[in-house]
Design a protein around this motif. Structure first.
Motif, short mmCIF file in Angstrom:
data_model
loop_
_atom_site.label_atom_id
_atom_site.label_comp_id
_atom_site.label_asym_id
_atom_site.label_seq_id
_atom_site.Cartn_x
_atom_site.Cartn_y
_atom_site.Cartn_z
N ASP A 85 51.06 19.83 -44.89
CA ASP A 85 50.68 19.43 -46.25
C ASP A 85 49.15 19.31 -46.35
OD1 ASP A 85 50.28 18.24 -48.66
OD2 ASP A 85 51.54 16.49 -48.29
N CYS A 86 48.55 20.21 -47.09
CA CYS A 86 47.09 20.18 -47.25
C CYS A 86 46.67 19.69 -48.63
CB CYS A 86 46.50 21.58 -47.05
SG CYS A 86 46.82 22.24 -45.43
N ILE A 87 47.62 19.21 -49.43
CA ILE A 87 47.24 18.84 -50.81
C ILE A 87 47.64 17.43 -51.25
CG2 ILE A 87 47.21 21.20 -51.68
CD1 ILE A 87 49.97 20.63 -52.95
N ASN A 88 48.48 16.77 -50.47
CA ASN A 88 49.00 15.49 -50.97
C ASN A 88 48.05 14.34 -50.68
OD1 ASN A 88 51.59 14.82 -52.34
ND2 ASN A 88 52.25 16.50 -51.02
N ASN A 89 47.13 14.14 -51.63
CA ASN A 89 46.19 13.03 -51.43
C ASN A 89 46.84 11.68 -51.74
OD1 ASN A 89 46.39 13.60 -54.12
ND2 ASN A 89 44.22 13.59 -54.56
N VAL A 90 48.07 11.70 -52.25
CA VAL A 90 48.76 10.44 -52.51
C VAL A 90 49.30 9.85 -51.20
CG1 VAL A 90 50.74 9.42 -53.66
CG2 VAL A 90 49.29 11.03 -54.90
N ALA A 91 49.88 10.71 -50.37
CA ALA A 91 50.39 10.23 -49.07
C ALA A 91 49.18 10.02 -48.15
CB ALA A 91 51.35 11.25 -48.49
N HIS A 92 48.37 9.08 -48.53
CA HIS A 92 47.01 8.96 -47.98
C HIS A 92 46.98 8.74 -46.47
CE1 HIS A 92 42.78 8.39 -48.70
NE2 HIS A 92 42.77 7.17 -48.20
N VAL A 93 47.75 7.79 -46.00
CA VAL A 93 47.71 7.47 -44.56
C VAL A 93 48.83 8.20 -43.82
CG1 VAL A 93 46.55 5.26 -44.91
CG2 VAL A 93 49.05 5.32 -44.82
N PRO A 150 38.92 26.01 -63.62
CA PRO A 150 39.18 26.65 -64.91
C PRO A 150 39.80 28.04 -64.79
CG PRO A 150 36.82 26.20 -64.62
CD PRO A 150 37.52 25.56 -63.48
N TYR A 151 39.56 28.72 -63.67
CA TYR A 151 40.13 30.07 -63.50
C TYR A 151 41.23 30.08 -62.44
CZ TYR A 151 35.79 31.04 -65.90
OH TYR A 151 34.75 31.02 -66.79
N ASN A 152 41.60 28.92 -61.96
CA ASN A 152 42.65 28.83 -60.95
C ASN A 152 42.37 29.70 -59.72
OD1 ASN A 152 44.88 27.18 -60.77
ND2 ASN A 152 45.72 28.03 -62.69
N ASN A 153 41.13 29.80 -59.36
CA ASN A 153 40.76 30.65 -58.22
C ASN A 153 40.18 29.84 -57.06
OD1 ASN A 153 38.35 30.00 -59.72
ND2 ASN A 153 37.29 31.46 -58.43
N ILE A 154 40.24 28.53 -57.19
CA ILE A 154 39.62 27.70 -56.14
C ILE A 154 40.72 27.04 -55.31
CG2 ILE A 154 38.14 25.69 -55.72
CD1 ILE A 154 36.86 26.59 -58.55
N LEU A 155 40.73 27.35 -54.02
CA LEU A 155 41.72 26.72 -53.15
C LEU A 155 41.27 25.29 -52.91
CD1 LEU A 155 42.15 29.60 -50.51
CD2 LEU A 155 43.52 29.16 -52.56
N LYS A 156 42.21 24.35 -53.12
CA LYS A 156 41.82 22.94 -52.97
C LYS A 156 42.47 22.35 -51.73
CE LYS A 156 45.38 21.03 -56.02
NZ LYS A 156 45.66 20.20 -57.15
N PHE A 157 41.69 21.57 -51.04
CA PHE A 157 42.15 20.97 -49.79
C PHE A 157 41.95 19.46 -49.88
CE2 PHE A 157 41.01 19.34 -45.60
CZ PHE A 157 42.12 19.72 -44.87
N LYS A 158 43.06 18.72 -49.96
CA LYS A 158 43.00 17.25 -50.05
C LYS A 158 44.21 16.68 -49.30
CE LYS A 158 42.37 17.82 -54.63
NZ LYS A 158 42.22 17.63 -56.07
#
Ligand SMILES: Cc1ncc(COP(=O)(O)O)c(C=O)c1O
Length: 447
Positions: free
Chosen positions: A50-58, A409-417
């Motif tokens: 999981d590289c996106i779930n910033n809610v499951a913080h710890v 805005p263009y949905n072209n940025i891979l996000k890592f959180k």
């Protein structure tokens, strides 16, 4: 509880739930049935990083957090009009992470609630209604926040005519890669922070010319929704000064980026060396349990109190939510998770930047701690967004057991959180598979 076949879950969702919320991987949605640490598992037992779930913080379902929450749930959950130790201990603990001027806490249940209350506080304190917000921002789903969330306003504008309220003022997002003032369009000596801050000053002047003043400037301390944007140095300092000189207050939305995600500091506003007047927090605070908060100054809180209406929130600050938030803070300290975000985030950032050598699709890699964006482009000179390619990469990573998403805005940025326990081996695996996905798509499209 009864387990449904996946097809039936999909059909029932279609039948009984609103379809305004698109699923991740809408062509072949994932049915996640359990999760632990930085891993999620589908109904067939397939494991995903999981590289996106910033809610499951710890870390998903952290046993200590689960245990502290269940213990308190078996004992008492009630509203804050009774005295309870969890409430005051959590308030003190949050305050201890803040600059000394920020010393009053309001507990709420979601990021939207926190930002809505922040707006109320700002408007009440300044006796003004005008809000300066950033382009591409998202601050929450309630009516007051949709009004100040250009990301949503633009989406809605595609389908219907959405007027921007006369008291809402949209400043350009200080994105030096893709924004109004791009680093490639100016000599390196040009101070782009000043150009973006000047735009805010112009907005303030316009508000004043109409005989009003700004109530507040609201921004994420690093903009997540607009595409993982790191503002140029001193931009926040300048804008905070201009807003305050005009009689407004400054709100830092830390709903996504707070709680140590940046690794170097507990709060992302600290990266900019500024002190907001109001800070909002949410998502990571309860590791999946709904608990959020607003922190402000005694002066702003006093203005709110002077209204004479009591502030009551049925669930905000209940003993269970507070026990969980305290447990999250314990785990962060005991497992040195900020340090982990700092160290692993730095290693990952370097490895991702190295991908630029062989992969022309990667236009920009930016980030701090576990907040990283990878801007994919069709051409590095024009910076034309590689939206389709970003979508293919997300799908390819999914096939390799990696959950990564895209935004901007263009949905072209891979996000890592990711959850804050993401480790070095995870970083190696992500970079390896991302490299392969980039090669595959570059070969197909002859980049
Ligand atoms: C920056 C930011 N602020 C506020 C919110 C709203 O939080 P919630 O969904 O908990 O209401 C979100 C949610 O995505 C967010 O990303």
């Amino acid at each position: 509880m009864e387990k449904l076949p996946k097809e039936q879950t999909i059909n029932m969702r279609r039948k009984f739930l609103c379809d305004s919320c698109p699923l991740f991987y809408s062509n072949s949605p994932l049915k996640i049935v359990k999760a632990s640490k930085q891993y999620m598992y589908d109904e067939e037992g397939n494991k995903y990083l999981d590289c996106i779930n910033n809610v499951a913080h710890v870390g998903h379902c952290h046993p200590y957090v689960v245990n502290e929450g269940s213990k308190q749930m078996a004992l008492l959950s009630t509203n804050i009009r009774f005295l309870h130790d969890n409430l005051v201990i959590l308030a003190e603990r949050i305050i201890s992470t803040m600059p000394s001027s920020l010393s009053v806490v309001y507990f709420v249940n979601s990021g939207s609630e926190a930002n809505d209350l922040a707006l109320r506080l700002a408007r009440c304190h300044t006796k003004s209604k005008d809000v300066v917000t950033l382009d591409h921002a998202y601050h929450g789903h309630v009516t007051s926040l949709i009004e100040i969330s250009p990301m949503k306003l633009r989406m809605m504008a595609k389908n219907c005519d959405v007027p921007i309220q006369p008291y809402v003022h949209i400043a350009p997002c200080p994105d030096v890669y893709r924004g109004k003032y791009r680093d490639c369009d100016f000599p390196a000596t040009e101070d782009l922070s000043q150009k973006y801050a000047d735009d805010v000053q112009r907005i303030i002047d316009d508000i004043k010319a109409e005989g009003r003043k700004p109530a507040c400037y609201i921004a994420e301390s690093l903009q997540s929704c607009g595409g993982q944007i790191i503002y140029p140095k001193d931009y926040m300092k300048k804008v905070f000064r201009y807003i305050r000189e005009a009689g407004g207050v400054c709100i830092a939305d830390e709903v996504q980026v707070g709680f140590g995600r940046v690794g170097s500091h507990m709060w992302a506003f600290q990266v900019h060396d500024v002190i907001p007047d109001i800070v909002t927090m949410g998502k990571p605070m309860g590791n999946g349990h709904p608990v959020s908060a607003v922190v402000t100054t005694p002066e702003i809180s006093a203005s709110f109190q002077a209204l004479g209406t009591s502030y009551f929130n049925t669930f905000g600050g209940n003993p269970v939510s507070c026990a969980i938030a305290l447990a999250v803070m314990d785990v962060m300290e005991n497992e040195r998770l900020m340090q982990n975000a700092k160290e692993v985030g730095q290693i990952l950032l370097i490895k991702l930047k190295n991908l630029m050598e062989n992969h022309p699709l990667v236009g920009d890699v930016r980030g701090i701690g576990f907040f990283i964006g990878i801007d994919l482009v069709l051409d590095r000179n024009s910076r034309q967004p590689a939206t389709e390619e970003a979508s293919c990469i997300v799908e390819s990573l999914k096939r390799n057991g990696i959950i990564l998403s895209r935004e901007g805005p263009y949905n072209n940025i891979l996000k890592f959180k990711p959850p804050m326990c993401f480790d070095k081996e995870n970083a190696d695996y992500l970079v390896e598979k991302l490299g392969e996905a980039l090669t595959e798509i570059e070969q197909k499209s002859n980049h």
